[in-house]
Write a protein that holds these residues in place. Structure first.
Motif, short mmCIF file in Angstrom:
data_model
loop_
_atom_site.label_atom_id
_atom_site.label_comp_id
_atom_site.label_asym_id
_atom_site.label_seq_id
_atom_site.Cartn_x
_atom_site.Cartn_y
_atom_site.Cartn_z
N UNK A 167 0.84 -1.20 0.00
CA UNK A 167 0.00 0.00 0.00
C UNK A 167 0.87 1.24 0.00
N UNK A 168 0.33 2.30 -0.58
CA UNK A 168 1.00 3.60 -0.59
C UNK A 168 0.42 4.45 0.53
N UNK A 169 1.30 4.94 1.40
CA UNK A 169 0.85 5.72 2.56
C UNK A 169 1.76 6.93 2.75
N UNK A 170 1.19 8.03 3.22
CA UNK A 170 2.03 9.15 3.65
C UNK A 170 2.49 8.93 5.08
N UNK A 171 3.56 9.58 5.50
CA UNK A 171 3.99 9.46 6.90
C UNK A 171 3.11 10.30 7.81
N UNK A 172 3.32 10.16 9.10
CA UNK A 172 2.63 11.00 10.08
C UNK A 172 2.76 12.47 9.73
N UNK A 173 1.68 13.22 9.92
CA UNK A 173 1.72 14.65 9.64
C UNK A 173 2.76 15.36 10.50
N UNK A 174 3.00 14.83 11.70
CA UNK A 174 3.96 15.45 12.63
C UNK A 174 5.39 14.99 12.40
N UNK A 175 5.63 14.17 11.38
CA UNK A 175 6.97 13.62 11.16
C UNK A 175 8.02 14.71 11.12
N UNK A 176 9.13 14.43 11.79
CA UNK A 176 10.20 15.42 11.93
C UNK A 176 11.53 14.73 11.72
N UNK A 177 12.30 15.18 10.73
CA UNK A 177 13.60 14.58 10.43
C UNK A 177 14.71 15.43 11.05
N UNK A 178 15.05 15.12 12.29
CA UNK A 178 16.15 15.82 12.95
C UNK A 178 17.48 15.40 12.34
N UNK A 179 17.54 14.17 11.86
CA UNK A 179 18.75 13.66 11.21
C UNK A 179 18.33 12.98 9.91
N UNK A 180 18.73 13.58 8.77
CA UNK A 180 18.39 12.99 7.48
C UNK A 180 19.65 12.72 6.65
N UNK A 181 20.77 12.46 7.35
CA UNK A 181 22.03 12.26 6.66
C UNK A 181 22.02 11.01 5.79
N UNK A 182 21.30 9.98 6.21
CA UNK A 182 21.19 8.77 5.39
C UNK A 182 19.84 8.08 5.55
N UNK A 183 18.93 8.69 6.28
CA UNK A 183 17.60 8.14 6.51
C UNK A 183 16.57 9.07 5.87
N UNK A 184 15.58 8.49 5.22
CA UNK A 184 14.52 9.30 4.62
C UNK A 184 13.26 9.23 5.48
N UNK A 185 12.32 10.06 5.14
CA UNK A 185 11.08 10.12 5.91
C UNK A 185 10.26 8.84 5.81
N UNK A 186 10.64 7.94 4.90
CA UNK A 186 9.99 6.63 4.82
C UNK A 186 10.08 5.90 6.15
N UNK A 187 11.07 6.22 6.96
CA UNK A 187 11.23 5.55 8.25
C UNK A 187 9.97 5.65 9.12
N UNK A 188 9.20 6.72 8.94
CA UNK A 188 8.00 6.91 9.74
C UNK A 188 6.84 6.00 9.33
N UNK A 189 6.94 5.36 8.18
CA UNK A 189 5.86 4.49 7.74
C UNK A 189 5.70 3.27 8.64
N UNK A 190 6.69 2.96 9.47
CA UNK A 190 6.57 1.79 10.34
C UNK A 190 5.36 1.90 11.27
N UNK A 191 4.85 3.10 11.47
CA UNK A 191 3.70 3.29 12.34
C UNK A 191 2.38 3.36 11.57
N UNK A 192 2.42 3.15 10.26
CA UNK A 192 1.22 3.31 9.43
C UNK A 192 0.55 1.98 9.07
N UNK A 193 1.02 0.88 9.62
CA UNK A 193 0.32 -0.39 9.40
C UNK A 193 -1.01 -0.37 10.17
N UNK A 194 -2.05 -0.87 9.53
CA UNK A 194 -3.38 -0.88 10.14
C UNK A 194 -3.92 -2.30 10.18
N UNK A 195 -4.93 -2.51 11.01
CA UNK A 195 -5.52 -3.84 11.15
C UNK A 195 -6.11 -4.31 9.82
#
Length: 291
Positions: A67-95
């Motif tokens: 599925x295609x999902x956006x990250x949390x609206x509050x997502x904040x990348x304090x460190x984006x040296x090698x990590x993208x905002x995709x990291x926040x998708x781990x919380x977007x799985x639903x039942x």
């Protein structure tokens, strides 16, 4: 009974494919037929989504969905040296998407070597299974959660957990998602390691963590020793490759699929597995699916 969850973007297609095959290798054929693979993405082209689906089927998984999902609206990348905002998708799985009682979230920069479903046997409802982070051993004694130990002194010395492997009852994911979102809004000053710090703020506040043994999220440290000695001051175990590790996690900017990565024993083992994955992909007719 359970689904493996992965978050994959275009940059991580190749390791994502390798993660699927290593998950398959860790299970018996019967277990694979009963297991599901669920992938969340923001930007995978349709052809790559189809490739993942075909590979999961070839590996013997009984169910696959993406599925295609956006990250949390509050997502904040304090460190984006090698990590993208995709990291926040781990919380977007639903039942409705997982469609299994349990979700095992797995970072794509991992190599599964043994059955990682065992922690589900002791996971109580309302708890999130996680492994203590080897590079951030305790709140107030590591760079993670800057200032948190001063603000909440009773947290000092408490364990800090890595978000690369999570075990959860699917019904508990919404509470985790809301807790992370609240932490990002209310305590942004204490966020350094992005979503992982937000997750730990929620776990510290609620006490809902279920500690999982270290062998289920063992960091590969040899790459860091190639560059300096700091890891010896932080990690309190033997830095030799751990033959008991059920999963090896390649944290940090140097990844084993990159030619510039030091060829440590664990990296070499991963690259051998990657060659096997590439053979599967070629048999699916997907030669040239990535650079």
């Amino acid at each position: 009974m359970y689904a493996f969850g992965l978050c994959i973007d275009q940059q991580y297609l190749l390791p994502g494919l390798a993660a699927v095959t290593s998950l398959a290798d860790s299970l018996t054929p019967a277990a694979r037929r009963n297991a599901a693979v669920r992938v969340l993405t923001m930007d995978l082209p349709p052809a790559h989504a189809v490739l993942l689906a075909h590979l999961a089927k070839r590996c013997g998984f009984g169910s696959f969905d993406l599925a295609y999902r956006p990250p949390l609206a509050a997502s904040h990348m304090a460190d984006d040296s090698y990590i993208t905002i995709t990291t926040y998708l781990r919380f977007e799985f639903t039942r409705d998407f997982v469609r299994r009682p349990y979700l095992i979230y797995v970072d794509a920069d991992t190599h599964v070597r043994d059955d990682i479903t065992a922690p589900l046997a002791s996971l109580q409802p309302g708890r999130i299974g996680a492994v203590a982070d080897e590079f951030n051993p305790a709140v107030g004694a590591c760079p993670a959660l800057p200032g948190a130990a001063d603000r909440w002194p009773h947290w000092r010395g408490r364990s800090y957990y890595n978000a690369g492997m999570l075990w959860a009852h699917t019904a508990d994911i919404p509470a985790m998602r809301q807790g992370v979102a609240d932490a990002l809004v209310r305590h942004r000053a204490h966020i350094l390691h992005n979503d992982q710090d937000a997750l730990n703020l929620w776990l510290l506040r609620t006490g809902r963590v279920h500690p999982v043994p270290a062998r289920f999220n063992r960091f590969e440290t040899g790459r860091f020793l190639e560059r300096g000695e700091w890891v010896r001051r932080v990690v309190r175990r033997s830095l030799r490759p751990d033959s008991s590790a059920a999963l090896v996690h390649f944290v940090g900017p140097e990844k084993p699929w990159s030619s510039a990565c030091p060829p440590t024993a664990d990296v070499s083992d991963y690259r051998a597995h990657l060659r096997t994955t590439n053979r599967h992909v070629r048999r699916l007719g997907a030669v040239g699916a990535w650079r």
